[in-house]
Design an enzyme around this catalytic site. Sequence first.
Site, PDB file in Angstrom:
ATOM      1  CB  CYS A  36       6.106  -0.125 -11.297  1.00 16.18           C
ATOM      2  SG  CYS A  36       7.138  -1.315 -12.177  1.00 16.18           S
TER       3      CYS A  36
ATOM      4  CD  GLN B 237      12.412 -15.717  -4.433  1.00 15.96           C
ATOM      5  OE1 GLN B 237      11.644 -14.878  -4.894  1.00 15.96           O
ATOM      6  NE2 GLN B 237      12.414 -16.030  -3.149  1.00 15.96           N
TER       7      GLN B 237
ATOM      8  CG  ASN C  62      16.310 -20.852  -4.242  1.00 21.22           C
ATOM      9  OD1 ASN C  62      17.034 -20.810  -5.234  1.00 21.22           O
ATOM     10  ND2 ASN C  62      16.140 -19.799  -3.446  1.00 21.22           N
TER      11      ASN C  62
ATOM     12  CD  GLU D 180       6.567 -26.678  -0.675  1.00 16.06           C
ATOM     13  OE1 GLU D 180       5.381 -26.388  -0.908  1.00 16.06           O
ATOM     14  OE2 GLU D 180       7.433 -25.854  -0.310  1.00 16.06           O
TER      15      GLU D 180
ATOM     16  CB  CYS E 105       7.685 -12.597   0.397  1.00 16.02           C
ATOM     17  SG  CYS E 105       6.371 -13.785   0.746  1.00 16.02           S
TER      18      CYS E 105
END
Length: 440
Positions: free
Chosen positions: A75, A267, A301, A317, A396
């Site tokens: 973090c 995820q 997803n 993919e 992302c």
Amino acid sequence: MPVARIESLDHEGRGVTHHEGKVIFVDGALPGETIDFSPYRKKASYELAQISRIVRPSPQRVTPRCRHFGNCGGCSMQHLDVAAQASAKQRVLEDALWHVGRVKPETVFAPLVGPGWGYRYRARLSVRYVPRKGGVLVGFREKKSSYVADMDSCEVLPPHVSALLLPLRALIDGFSLRDRLPQIEVAIGGEREEQMTVLVFRILEKMTAEDEAALRAFAETYALHIYVQPGGPDTAVPFWPMPIPELAYSLPDFGVKLAFAPTEFTQVNHGINRSLLRRAMSLLAPQKGERIADMFCGLGNFSLPIASLGADVVGIEGADALVKRAARNAAANGLAERSSFAVANLFEITPESYAALGRFDKMLIDPPREGAMELVKSLPHSADEAAPSRIVYVSCNPATLARDLEVLIVQKGYRLRGAGIANMFPQTSHVESIALIERA
């Protein structure tokens, strides 16, 4: 000692200021704060620094919940109020869009947010035998280091997984091959009542009978399912208890359930994933009779929700195992007739190989951090009838998103209708985002 006022946050969550013609990146500093700082690395145009003293703190500064914050590298933003974290990430996204891509969204979407703690349903824990620290360490890496943090709890892991850290240390410390076990992967599926937790032990040598007995007892004591992995992700096999049922997660808004193997990508934040899917489907608006591409489709997803809304989806993919998984998931949900999947390296796609896929009415793009440069370069100009009328891009990495959007907007003639963030990784600087691109 230099004094400065922090102007903003960078993409790594560091405070940014300017001093004597240089950009200064200050660990742990927040926008609006006045601080004394001490440089620890100096370059010609910038410096890296740490706080020596906070002269005037930000009203959004909070006490980090985790006692390992600052040492553990998992973090970087626990000192900032979780609501303010989303706002800061939105600014990071907008800065990247303008400074990297020279584009601005017509609309800024409201951030997608959820619980700030206990959200990580996937994690990769490092394991290291360190005699001078008393034995085995299990956890995330230290900040800016390859060492494993000496931690006994983790606030972003679900509480039942956090509670396993010390028992895992004791378990592995008793193994004969405790110095040959570098990693444990965590994967959680199911809902609260039927939640299933899998641990994948990366073990580089064959276990002794005593090791195997200890691992079986551990699994039974903590109601876990154990895999062992002697090599790459494809070598992971069930260990105990047998047989191990498949992991899965559900998407109630679309009436689908997706199975996955513990080493396959999903995820980490199930709640935000559901919110992101709701927004993506709202923006994409799949209609019956439309042919929609899901580029970098993974295990389906986004593909399955698209098909559940009546459109025909083509998932592309690069990983053969994921394509097979997506096809099985489509069949299991009764969506095989509206779904097809193919293996292709989208990092090497050309205008010719793209055209061979046929015309798509709309497109969803969800690439890894490298982005989708070759794909967007291969798309027709928006004025061409063969071009998708609408593209939803899930990213992302704000920098590669901005780079790719510059191609779509400036070169291909699309419009950036909107963009916003999804706080997929609270307490970290990771920025997940979604953008809507349409024909001009």
